[in-house]
Design an enzyme around this catalytic site. Sequence first.
Site, short mmCIF file in Angstrom:
data_model
loop_
_atom_site.label_atom_id
_atom_site.label_comp_id
_atom_site.label_asym_id
_atom_site.label_seq_id
_atom_site.Cartn_x
_atom_site.Cartn_y
_atom_site.Cartn_z
N ASP A 188 0.86 -1.18 0.00
CA ASP A 188 0.00 0.00 0.00
C ASP A 188 0.90 1.24 0.00
O ASP A 188 2.13 1.12 -0.02
CB ASP A 188 -0.94 0.01 1.21
CG ASP A 188 -2.28 0.68 0.89
OD1 ASP A 188 -2.27 1.80 0.32
OD2 ASP A 188 -3.33 0.11 1.21
N GLY A 226 4.44 1.65 -1.82
CA GLY A 226 4.59 2.03 -3.21
C GLY A 226 3.27 2.40 -3.84
O GLY A 226 2.23 2.45 -3.17
N PHE A 268 0.76 1.13 -6.77
CA PHE A 268 0.62 -0.12 -7.51
C PHE A 268 0.49 0.08 -9.02
O PHE A 268 0.52 -0.88 -9.77
CB PHE A 268 -0.47 -1.04 -6.97
CG PHE A 268 -1.83 -0.45 -6.71
CD1 PHE A 268 -2.43 0.43 -7.59
CD2 PHE A 268 -2.53 -0.84 -5.58
CE1 PHE A 268 -3.69 0.92 -7.36
CE2 PHE A 268 -3.82 -0.35 -5.34
CZ PHE A 268 -4.39 0.54 -6.23
N HIS A 322 -12.84 -1.52 -7.99
CA HIS A 322 -13.99 -0.63 -8.21
C HIS A 322 -13.62 0.85 -8.07
O HIS A 322 -14.43 1.73 -8.39
CB HIS A 322 -15.16 -1.00 -7.31
CG HIS A 322 -14.96 -0.76 -5.84
ND1 HIS A 322 -15.92 -1.07 -4.90
CD2 HIS A 322 -13.92 -0.24 -5.13
CE1 HIS A 322 -15.50 -0.76 -3.70
NE2 HIS A 322 -14.29 -0.25 -3.82
#
Length: 342
Positions: free
Chosen positions: A204, A230, A232, A250
């Site tokens: 995360d 980091g 993603f 989502h």
Amino acid sequence: MTYADSVVGTEAADIKRLGNAFCHAKLLLAACELGLFADLAEKGPAAESQIQERLGLHSRGCRDFLNALVLLGLLTKEDGRYGNSAITAKYLVPGGPTYSGGFLHRSDRVLYPAWGNLGEALRTGRPQVPAAHSDGFERMLRDPEQLAQYLGMMDSVNGLLAPHLATAFDWRSHDVLVDVGGARGNLAAQLVRAHPHLSAWVFDLPVMETPLRQHVESLVPPGRIQFRGGNFFLDPLPKGDVLVLGHVLHNWSPEERRLLVKKAFTATRPGGALLIYDAMLDENPVDLARVLVSLNMLLVTPSGSEYTVRECQQWLAEAGFLEISNCALGSADTLVIGRKPA
């Protein structure tokens, strides 16, 4: 049969009741904000005057507020004393395993005001919260109070799903879990506790590292959960046997979802699996709650929405996953599983 047919009927009074449903929501949210349920859980049933004094409430409106909560089934009233109902004790008292208040606190601060601008969002397609713009989300996470609210929301949601995920997938032949977008590691910790042979990575934003270390130290033995910070979209994901994208896709556009699934395929070890869960939609929607979650994404993200199971399966197939399957995950989510060839 529509929601109006099955729930509110066609009488004018029922339509009015539906139009005023926001009042019911705010009664619940205000009770959580004021700490009413926690106070009654700690000190027991109390008279109106005692609650008024303990919570610092004005005499005007207090009785109506408490009686409204009784009529909603959230409080009981016996001999003039108010107490928590059984459902409140289960879901709305902090500290319990099924506590949902973290989500409600965040809903009160973010979703409730945003829904007031639904018409604007429908006209423009733009989100209605500051955190959705530019670097607003990361700026929000740098505010300690907002970060605490966000993490409380995440914990209350994934904490309820963790027991279902622990049994919906066969973890026995896999050793390393990677929770992508796993916040402070609550889901990973619950899965590691349920399956002691597992170890986990949580990936995360870097701001999550300290909250994660503080949160998981009391839940799992040292070294069982590691953190990698980091972005993603820009950074490689940790390698693992099973990658989880839970309530992540989502938030993003279909193109961004495809990119994340492809990155997850690269990070999944041969013979491993990718697990994706969200409040996925049916081809012909029948669950209003899932449609409302999709509208939440309109209000709080630049390009997010819910999506169908078929769309999710297609992204996995395009990335190279095989043996793609799906099942219910709790009452409000769908789990899609794809296997990477050995």
